[in-house]
Write a protein that holds these residues in place. Structure first.
Motif, short mmCIF file in Angstrom:
data_model
loop_
_atom_site.label_atom_id
_atom_site.label_comp_id
_atom_site.label_asym_id
_atom_site.label_seq_id
_atom_site.Cartn_x
_atom_site.Cartn_y
_atom_site.Cartn_z
N TYR A 167 0.82 -1.21 0.00
CA TYR A 167 0.00 0.00 0.00
C TYR A 167 0.86 1.27 0.00
CZ TYR A 167 -3.44 -3.45 1.47
OH TYR A 167 -4.24 -4.55 1.56
N THR A 168 2.14 1.12 -0.20
CA THR A 168 3.05 2.27 -0.18
C THR A 168 2.77 3.17 -1.38
OG1 THR A 168 4.72 0.84 0.80
CG2 THR A 168 5.47 2.96 -0.09
N GLU A 169 2.64 4.46 -1.10
CA GLU A 169 2.46 5.43 -2.18
C GLU A 169 3.72 5.44 -3.03
OE1 GLU A 169 1.81 10.20 -2.72
OE2 GLU A 169 1.10 9.25 -0.90
N ARG A 170 3.55 5.41 -4.33
CA ARG A 170 4.70 5.39 -5.23
C ARG A 170 5.41 6.73 -5.23
NH1 ARG A 170 4.79 0.66 -4.47
NH2 ARG A 170 3.40 -0.70 -5.56
N ALA A 171 6.73 6.67 -5.25
CA ALA A 171 7.53 7.90 -5.28
C ALA A 171 7.42 8.54 -6.66
CB ALA A 171 8.99 7.57 -4.98
#
Length: 90
Positions: free
Chosen positions: A76-80
């Motif tokens: 669920y990590t927001e993409r850089a």
């Protein structure tokens, strides 16, 4: 699946992780639809050493199914965004 089994899997998959928090929750990722199931979610950073100093990666969020031990973990990590400007106050 019990919590200890999920934690053991997480530690096998992310052995250098520093966990900031963990908890069971329902997560609805962006651009998704349909039925969701509870996940056991970890918020963590990867620890490493650079020039003799301990450094941490940016925070990540990974969720594991609490019902299916074989299910793939969900990231669920927001993409850089490499085009994002730095702090505009500088």
């Amino acid at each position: 699946m019990d919590t200890e089994t999920i934690k053991a899997r997480f530690m096998r998959e992310w052995p250098t992780a520093r966990v900031h928090w963990e908890e069971p929750m329902y997560v609805m990722p962006d651009n998704s639809e349909g039925t969701i199931e509870p996940r056991y979610v970890f918020a963590f950073s990867i620890e490493s050493i650079s020039d003799g100093q301990q450094v941490l990666s940016r925070r990540r969020h990974i969720g594991y199914s609490v019902e299916d031990a074989g299910a793939a973990a969900q990231d669920y990590t927001e993409r850089a965004n490499p085009d994002t400007a730095g702090d505009v106050r500088r």
